[in-house]
Write a protein that holds these residues in place. Structure first.
Motif, short mmCIF file in Angstrom:
data_model
loop_
_atom_site.label_atom_id
_atom_site.label_comp_id
_atom_site.label_asym_id
_atom_site.label_seq_id
_atom_site.Cartn_x
_atom_site.Cartn_y
_atom_site.Cartn_z
N ALA A 104 0.84 -1.20 0.00
CA ALA A 104 0.00 0.00 0.00
C ALA A 104 0.87 1.25 0.00
O ALA A 104 0.60 2.22 -0.74
CB ALA A 104 -0.92 -0.01 1.22
N LYS A 124 1.05 4.06 -3.13
CA LYS A 124 0.77 5.47 -2.86
C LYS A 124 1.98 6.34 -3.19
O LYS A 124 1.84 7.43 -3.75
CB LYS A 124 0.37 5.65 -1.40
N GLU A 125 3.16 5.85 -2.85
CA GLU A 125 4.38 6.62 -3.11
C GLU A 125 4.58 6.86 -4.60
O GLU A 125 4.95 7.96 -5.03
CB GLU A 125 5.58 5.88 -2.54
N VAL A 150 0.45 8.20 -6.16
CA VAL A 150 -0.36 9.22 -5.51
C VAL A 150 0.50 10.39 -5.03
O VAL A 150 0.28 11.55 -5.42
CB VAL A 150 -1.16 8.62 -4.33
N ASP A 151 1.48 10.10 -4.19
CA ASP A 151 2.26 11.17 -3.56
C ASP A 151 3.53 11.53 -4.31
O ASP A 151 4.10 12.60 -4.10
CB ASP A 151 2.65 10.74 -2.13
N LEU A 203 -7.08 1.70 -0.96
CA LEU A 203 -6.23 2.07 -2.10
C LEU A 203 -7.07 2.52 -3.29
O LEU A 203 -6.65 3.40 -4.06
CB LEU A 203 -5.34 0.90 -2.50
N ASP A 242 -7.72 5.98 -2.64
CA ASP A 242 -6.48 6.77 -2.74
C ASP A 242 -6.10 7.04 -4.20
O ASP A 242 -5.55 8.10 -4.52
CB ASP A 242 -5.32 6.03 -2.06
N LEU A 243 -6.40 6.09 -5.08
CA LEU A 243 -6.06 6.27 -6.50
C LEU A 243 -7.09 7.12 -7.24
O LEU A 243 -6.98 7.32 -8.45
CB LEU A 243 -5.94 4.91 -7.19
#
Length: 631
Positions: A342, A346-347, A350-351, A446, A449-450
């Motif tokens: 996860a 995200k790294e 997302v971020d 997730l 998050d996406l």
């Protein structure tokens, strides 16, 4: 067959040499008795030529009629009650269900053994159903104590639980009209349609569940409500899947088949379509026991490992009739693995800085490999889940997806090439949906998050492009080559510094001959070799290979290539490598150097005169099987 001396046959079959082989003797006895009854044929007497299963009841009746025998019943093994008392067979009045009745049994057996109408999900389970149908005859279906439904025509008796719970799945389809929500006690006052128990007459149930029956004229239930309930039943039935325990195959599950066949004898399309059964559960390969301290409660597992990690370990516990093994190490590892993945997704998506990723239509070799592996594993996971193989589905939809991504990530890092955003995003979004049936909370987090809309659990299954089997083979070529090269580096002598990957485009003539013979044996329509393939190989090898020492190598080579054909298809039998080995290795040169921890790695062909490959090296090289020449 077992011949005329089945005991001798079984002793030879199982290798029994002594009366001390108690386990094998028990196995021999069980198999001999079972097969003797189900497929054995009488060889003497007035019933010679008949199957034992047909002759046995006839002989029994003849002996009773002639006063040569009387009926006697006893348990086949010691039976102990829940009060720790030993049970005996009592001679009492009893009502029986004649499950062995010929036309009834044959109808159910026909349904079960037809893979178009019934799915047992496991050959062993299917065999158990067939055995039960051959074995299950009269079944005592009543008792005079305990909870249950009174026998309608003799209310001194209560229907025993296994006989009284065989078509209740049909009740599920209309329960919300009768009881509603949160009404386990069946309080009439809380019925959504104000339906009372006395309203549920035979005429009502016949109309709801059977075809050809009119709406009851005198029913207190409105006709519109009855029509709704009938439509609801017709919508949900037949029952596509029932999940249960393997120990219920010889009774409840088979009885449910029988009773569906009895109630809906004119509509076999409404009989159960599939049963999936599983074994019991162990913890860390041991039977759960409070005395051992390994007794786990569901809430305890969720609190200790989380719901998703618990589900992950349950999925990994096993798919067969063998007892599943819940591993606490697996649950602990799942916590770390789910958290790490996860964080990475995200790294990157997302971020992270999107400028660190490539985009566009141009894809390099490993971009194509990851995209192809994603397509392959989407389809493989779907097939596993459809077959109720959740452990195998977890292997494909999680572990192999991780391996594909890890190979891609390492290749890009070692080659100093940014990953492709589109390829990684497709992989990540596919992974989230693939693992959602097992780890829904992880997937939902997730998915949000996406920036995806709705819920992951409601998302469509990922659309998979057609697997490029040649590309799958190319990826395997690189992966296997790296593995072999690592082994060779580990065995290299100290001081050796020069390393060259040597490839070959052509097989030696003896392998070419073997491949050409394989091509003549392969059936393109079925995509397989004949059942006699290995026997035919032995005959062909001894006839066509002049050097007798080479026969062994020929058979080993063909056996290996047969597995290759099963994995990647007919192309495995090509007499030349169907892809450019040098191009793949040269594009991956930086990756090779990093993975092998070598300052430089050369890449060349065995046919390159300037390279001057010695015979001891060239003997280890064949198309698709490069060799790392260290010197």
């Amino acid at each position: 067959g077992y011949g005329d001396a089945s005991a001798v046959t079984m002793c030879e079959k199982l290798g029994i040499t002594s009366f001390n082989d108690k386990v094998k003797l028990a196995q021999a006895k069980d198999e001999t008795y079972l097969k003797g009854f189900t497929i054995g044929v009488m060889t003497v007497g007035p019933h010679a030529g008949k199957k034992v299963s047909e002759a046995k009841p006839l002989i029994k009746e003849e002996m009773i009629a002639a006063n040569q025998a009387h009926l006697y019943f006893e348990p086949e093994s010691k039976v102990v009650s829940r009060t720790n008392d030993e049970c005996v067979v009592a001679s009492t009045d009893q009502w029986y269900l004649a499950y062995g009745e010929e036309s009834w049994c044959s109808a159910v057996k026909k349904h079960v053994l037809d893979d178009e109408t019934f799915n047992a999900y496991d050959p062993t389970s299917l065999e158990k159903y067939e055995t039960t149908l051959d074995w299950l005859k009269e079944w005592a279906c009543t008792r005079q104590f305990g909870l249950g439904t009174f026998l309608p025509w003799d209310q001194h008796w209560v229907i025993e639980s296994l006989s009284d719970s065989t078509i209740y799945m049909a009740y599920y389809t209309i329960a919300h009209y009768l009881q509603g929500e949160n009404n386990l006690n069946g309080d009439e006052s809380r019925s959504p349609e104000n339906i009372k128990v006395e309203d549920l007459t035979d005429d009502v149930f016949n109309f709801i569940y059977r075809k050809g029956f009119p709406v009851p004229k005198t029913s207190a239930i409105p006709g519109e409500t009855l029509e709704k309930m009938r439509a609801e039943f017709r919508y949900w039935y037949p029952m596509d899947l029932r999940v249960s325990a393997k120990d219920l195959i010889p009774n409840h599950l088979t009885m449910a088949l029988y009773n569906h066949a009895a109630i809906w004898d004119d509509e076999p399309e409404l009989w159960p379509r599939g049963y999936y059964t599983n074994g019991h559960i162990m913890v860390d390969a041991e039977k759960m026991s409070k005395s051992k301290g390994n007794f786990l409660m569901m809430l305890e597992c969720v609190e200790k490992y989380s719901a998703d990690a618990t589900r992950f370990a349950c999925a990994d516990a096993g798919d067969t009739l063998d007892d599943a093994n819940f591993s606490r190490d697996t649950a602990n590892t799942a916590i770390v693995s789910l958290s790490n993945e996860a964080a990475w997704i995200k790294e990157i998506l997302v971020d992270g800085d999107k400028s660190n990723l490539r985009s566009g239509d141009e894809l390099n070799f490993m971009d194509k490999v990851l995209d192809n592996e994603t397509n392959r594993l989407i389809k493989a996971t779907e097939d596993c889940f459809a077959a109720m193989q959740f452990r195998e589905g977890l292997q494909k939809g999680w572990f192999e997806m991780m391996i594909a991504r890890n190979d891609y990530r390492s290749w890009c890092q070692d080659s100093d090439i940014p990953m492709h955003e589109g390829v990684v995003r497709k992989w990540a979004e596919s992974l989230i949906v693939l693992i959602c049936p097992i780890c829904p909370h992880w997937s939902e987090t997730l998915w949000k998050d996406l920036g995806k809309e709705g819920l992951a659990v409601k998302a469509s299954w990922p659309i998979a492009g057609e697997e490029n089997k040649l590309l799958t083979r190319q990826a395997k070529f690189l992966r296997d080559s790296i593995k072999n090269f690592r082994n060779q580096v580990g065995k290299a002598k100290k001081g050796w510094k020069d390393a060259t990957v040597v490839v070959a485009e052509n097989y030696p003539q003896w392998k070419v001959d073997a491949l050409l013979w394989m091509q003549t044996q392969f059936d393109k329509e079925s995509g397989s070799f004949p059942a006699t393939f290995m026997k035919d190989l032995k005959d062909w090898s001894t006839t066509n290979v002049s050097d007798k020492k080479q026969v062994k190598f020929t058979m080993q080579f063909v056996s290996f290539m047969k597995k290759e054909v099963e994995d990647v298809g007919e192309m495995a039998m090509d007499i030349k490598c169907p892809f450019d080995q040098l191009a793949i290795l040269k594009e991956s040169q930086a990756y090779l150097k990093a993975q092998l921890n070598l300052e430089d790695v050369g890449i060349g062909s065995i046919d390159d005169a300037e390279l001057a490959v010695p015979d001891r090296v060239s003997q280890n090289v064949s198309p698709g099987k490069p060799y790392l020449w260290i010197r």
